[in-house]
Design a protein around this motif. Structure first.
Motif, PDB file in Angstrom:
ATOM      1  N   VAL A  99      67.397  52.764  66.894  1.00 50.23           N
ATOM      2  CA  VAL A  99      67.675  52.130  65.597  1.00 50.23           C
ATOM      3  C   VAL A  99      66.533  51.198  65.184  1.00 50.23           C
ATOM      4  O   VAL A  99      66.198  51.095  63.995  1.00 50.23           O
ATOM      5  CB  VAL A  99      69.014  51.369  65.638  1.00 50.23           C
ATOM      6  CG1 VAL A  99      70.173  52.326  65.831  1.00 50.23           C
ATOM      7  CG2 VAL A  99      69.032  50.299  66.721  1.00 50.23           C
ATOM      8  N   THR A 100      65.910  50.536  66.154  1.00 52.22           N
ATOM      9  CA  THR A 100      64.794  49.646  65.827  1.00 52.22           C
ATOM     10  C   THR A 100      63.584  50.437  65.338  1.00 52.22           C
ATOM     11  O   THR A 100      62.952  50.076  64.340  1.00 52.22           O
ATOM     12  CB  THR A 100      64.411  48.802  67.047  1.00 52.22           C
ATOM     13  OG1 THR A 100      65.556  48.087  67.518  1.00 52.22           O
ATOM     14  CG2 THR A 100      63.330  47.796  66.685  1.00 52.22           C
ATOM     15  N   VAL A 101      63.264  51.539  66.033  1.00 55.14           N
ATOM     16  CA  VAL A 101      62.134  52.379  65.619  1.00 55.14           C
ATOM     17  C   VAL A 101      62.397  52.999  64.251  1.00 55.14           C
ATOM     18  O   VAL A 101      61.484  53.117  63.418  1.00 55.14           O
ATOM     19  CB  VAL A 101      61.861  53.456  66.687  1.00 55.14           C
ATOM     20  CG1 VAL A 101      60.875  54.493  66.169  1.00 55.14           C
ATOM     21  CG2 VAL A 101      61.309  52.805  67.950  1.00 55.14           C
ATOM     22  N   GLY A 106      60.825  53.209  58.614  1.00 58.80           N
ATOM     23  CA  GLY A 106      61.151  53.101  57.192  1.00 58.80           C
ATOM     24  C   GLY A 106      60.325  52.050  56.485  1.00 58.80           C
ATOM     25  O   GLY A 106      59.832  52.266  55.362  1.00 58.80           O
ATOM     26  N   VAL A 107      60.143  50.898  57.132  1.00 60.28           N
ATOM     27  CA  VAL A 107      59.343  49.827  56.527  1.00 60.28           C
ATOM     28  C   VAL A 107      57.881  50.252  56.395  1.00 60.28           C
ATOM     29  O   VAL A 107      57.240  50.015  55.359  1.00 60.28           O
ATOM     30  CB  VAL A 107      59.471  48.539  57.369  1.00 60.28           C
ATOM     31  CG1 VAL A 107      58.501  47.473  56.874  1.00 60.28           C
ATOM     32  CG2 VAL A 107      60.897  48.005  57.300  1.00 60.28           C
ATOM     33  N   ILE A 108      57.345  50.884  57.441  1.00 56.41           N
ATOM     34  CA  ILE A 108      55.940  51.327  57.382  1.00 56.41           C
ATOM     35  C   ILE A 108      55.763  52.386  56.297  1.00 56.41           C
ATOM     36  O   ILE A 108      54.778  52.372  55.533  1.00 56.41           O
ATOM     37  CB  ILE A 108      55.496  51.859  58.752  1.00 56.41           C
ATOM     38  CG1 ILE A 108      55.439  50.715  59.771  1.00 56.41           C
ATOM     39  CG2 ILE A 108      54.133  52.526  58.653  1.00 56.41           C
ATOM     40  CD1 ILE A 108      55.095  51.164  61.174  1.00 56.41           C
ATOM     41  N   LEU A 110      57.514  52.788  53.558  1.00 58.83           N
ATOM     42  CA  LEU A 110      57.580  52.130  52.252  1.00 58.83           C
ATOM     43  C   LEU A 110      56.299  51.364  51.961  1.00 58.83           C
ATOM     44  O   LEU A 110      55.800  51.367  50.819  1.00 58.83           O
ATOM     45  CB  LEU A 110      58.782  51.193  52.210  1.00 58.83           C
ATOM     46  CG  LEU A 110      59.056  50.487  50.878  1.00 58.83           C
ATOM     47  CD1 LEU A 110      59.327  51.502  49.786  1.00 58.83           C
ATOM     48  CD2 LEU A 110      60.224  49.516  51.016  1.00 58.83           C
ATOM     49  N   ALA A 111      55.727  50.715  52.979  1.00 63.14           N
ATOM     50  CA  ALA A 111      54.484  49.970  52.784  1.00 63.14           C
ATOM     51  C   ALA A 111      53.322  50.906  52.444  1.00 63.14           C
ATOM     52  O   ALA A 111      52.505  50.607  51.564  1.00 63.14           O
ATOM     53  CB  ALA A 111      54.156  49.162  54.039  1.00 63.14           C
ATOM     54  N   VAL A 112      53.244  52.054  53.129  1.00 63.88           N
ATOM     55  CA  VAL A 112      52.174  53.012  52.835  1.00 63.88           C
ATOM     56  C   VAL A 112      52.314  53.561  51.419  1.00 63.88           C
ATOM     57  O   VAL A 112      51.335  53.662  50.657  1.00 63.88           O
ATOM     58  CB  VAL A 112      52.193  54.151  53.866  1.00 63.88           C
ATOM     59  CG1 VAL A 112      51.251  55.279  53.451  1.00 63.88           C
ATOM     60  CG2 VAL A 112      51.806  53.623  55.246  1.00 63.88           C
ATOM     61  N   LEU A 113      53.536  53.916  51.024  1.00 70.03           N
ATOM     62  CA  LEU A 113      53.763  54.432  49.672  1.00 70.03           C
ATOM     63  C   LEU A 113      53.420  53.391  48.617  1.00 70.03           C
ATOM     64  O   LEU A 113      52.794  53.702  47.591  1.00 70.03           O
ATOM     65  CB  LEU A 113      55.209  54.881  49.534  1.00 70.03           C
ATOM     66  CG  LEU A 113      55.613  55.483  48.185  1.00 70.03           C
ATOM     67  CD1 LEU A 113      54.787  56.723  47.890  1.00 70.03           C
ATOM     68  CD2 LEU A 113      57.106  55.801  48.178  1.00 70.03           C
ATOM     69  N   THR A 114      53.795  52.132  48.885  1.00 69.04           N
ATOM     70  CA  THR A 114      53.475  51.058  47.943  1.00 69.04           C
ATOM     71  C   THR A 114      51.972  50.847  47.851  1.00 69.04           C
ATOM     72  O   THR A 114      51.425  50.640  46.760  1.00 69.04           O
ATOM     73  CB  THR A 114      54.169  49.761  48.380  1.00 69.04           C
ATOM     74  OG1 THR A 114      55.586  49.994  48.474  1.00 69.04           O
ATOM     75  CG2 THR A 114      53.915  48.645  47.386  1.00 69.04           C
ATOM     76  N   GLY A 115      51.270  50.910  48.989  1.00 72.84           N
ATOM     77  CA  GLY A 115      49.819  50.753  48.965  1.00 72.84           C
ATOM     78  C   GLY A 115      49.135  51.848  48.180  1.00 72.84           C
ATOM     79  O   GLY A 115      48.187  51.586  47.420  1.00 72.84           O
TER      80      GLY A 115
END
Length: 390
Positions: A99-101, A106-108, A110-115
């Motif tokens: 669950v942590t991974v 998911g956060v990574i 979203l960050a790549v897509l936002t960048g």
């Protein structure tokens, strides 16, 4: 005139001269003053202890903040961890890792897509941003405000000259940023490590901490801690839901109005929503300013209307229906908590002030409430008690 005889068996109360003077001084002080004095020195001790605690925590802030983030993340991930562990018989450490991974991935992503959106958006809207900045600077000059650079080119020239003049300060700041980046990386690693073991060994950690509580108070402290943990988990999940609704509403409105960088703007709104009151105002202002610079006054006014509608729906519908049931806090208490958090811990304090107050509020409410027998705070009888999850 003779004194009245004493009753049979009674002995006269003899006071030494110093006892009589002390008795007279005590009798001369009003009861209200004595009560106020008693409250005063006790409050001074409490405030002094709290100040010393904050001062000590400031030296280990890099450890306290990741642990608190890990606690909030574990309350969020605990249902998924319990589901995998009980439904599919996955070992506890593996389900915690899974669950942590998943959350980190998911956060990574979203960050790549936002960048990517930021890089492509800025390159495509560079000309419109330059024209918007020129219009904004010209408007400031028309309003009589001092502007040292009336055009975009002059602004860039002034910025380059300022960078050359303060190059030494910039280098020093870059070195400091490198040190801060190393601290951030260490904090992220600590957060992930602590989250995994909070999920896996949370009951054992709580059992260990209860050993420092006197045995006669362990049962109410156990129940109060469980209630506070549930309140913290409810606040985390509901705040994520509210932030997601704000981000979707404002991001979708920006996309429909053809405002550039709609996805990064939605992500910014999502992150800003975790700062109650202040975050919504700041992210809404950024959205309107972006629309003004890139699209002009008409789209900026429409974007302002979208921001106001979304925030009104959040404050008048979502907050009373969802947040009010999860966390019983008055709006004034939320505002004062945010203000105190900013004064003590700056940006980080503003984020953590309300969840800390939610936990403390439910903890104290449970300690002072009369709990019926057989409820959730009953002390387990097993040698290794299994505490309920969030």
């Amino acid at each position: 005139m003779t004194a009245a005889p004493l009753p049979d068996g009674a002995t006269p109360l003899l006071l030494r001269p110093d006892d009589r003077s002390e008795h007279n001084r005590t009798a001369a002080i009003p009861q209200g003053v004595m009560t106020a004095a008693g409250w005063s020195w006790r409050l001074l001790i409490i405030i002094g202890c709290a100040a010393v605690l904050v001062w000590l925590l400031s030296y280990i802030w890099i450890l306290v903040v990741p642990l608190f983030i890990a606690a909030m993340m574990s309350t969020l991930l605990s249902p998924g961890h319990q589901f995998l562990h009980s439904k599919f018989r996955i070992p506890s450490i593996l389900s915690a890792l899974l669950v942590t991974v998943t959350l980190v991935a998911g956060v990574i992503g979203l960050a790549v897509l936002t960048g990517q959106q930021l890089a492509s958006g800025f390159s495509s809207m560079r000309s419109s941003i330059e024209a918007g900045v020129d219009r904004l600077l010209g408007l400031l000059v028309e309003w009589g405000m001092p502007a040292g650079a009336a055009t975009h080119e002059e602004l860039m020239q002034s910025l380059g000259a300022a960078m050359q003049t303060h190059s030494g300060t910039i280098v020093t700041g870059a070195i400091g940023f490198g040190s801060g980046a190393a601290n951030i990386i260490a904090g992220v690693a600590t957060t992930l490590f602590a989250t995994i073991f909070f999920l896996k060994d949370g009951p054992k950690i709580w059992q260990f901490l209860l050993r420092f509580v006197p045995s006669g108070y362990r049962r109410p402290v156990y129940g109060a801690g469980h209630a506070g943990w549930r309140s913290l988990g409810a606040y985390t999940r509901v705040q994520i839901l509210v932030a997601f609704i704000d981000a979707v509403g404002i991001g979708l409105g920006a996309w429909l109005l053809d405002v550039p960088l709609a996805l990064p703007l939605g992500v910014l709104v999502f992150l800003g929503s975790f700062i109650p009151i202040v975050g919504a105002v700041l992210t809404g202002a950024i959205a309107v300013l972006l629309a003004l610079v890139a699209n002009g006054w008409g789209i900026a006014l429409a974007m302002l209307a979208v921001v106001l509608v979304v925030q009104q729906v959040e404050s008048n519908v979502m907050q009373p229906l969802v947040m009010g049931r999860a966390v019983n806090l008055h709006p004034l208490a939320v505002f004062l908590a945010v203000a105190a958090g900013v004064a003590v811990g700056g940006f980080v304090g503003a984020i953590f002030a309300v969840p800390l107050m939610a936990f403390a509020n439910e903890f104290v409410r449970h300690l002072t409430a009369k709990v019926a027998p057989g409820t959730a705070d009953t002390w387990p009888i097993q040698t290794k008690p299994q505490y309920p999850s969030a």
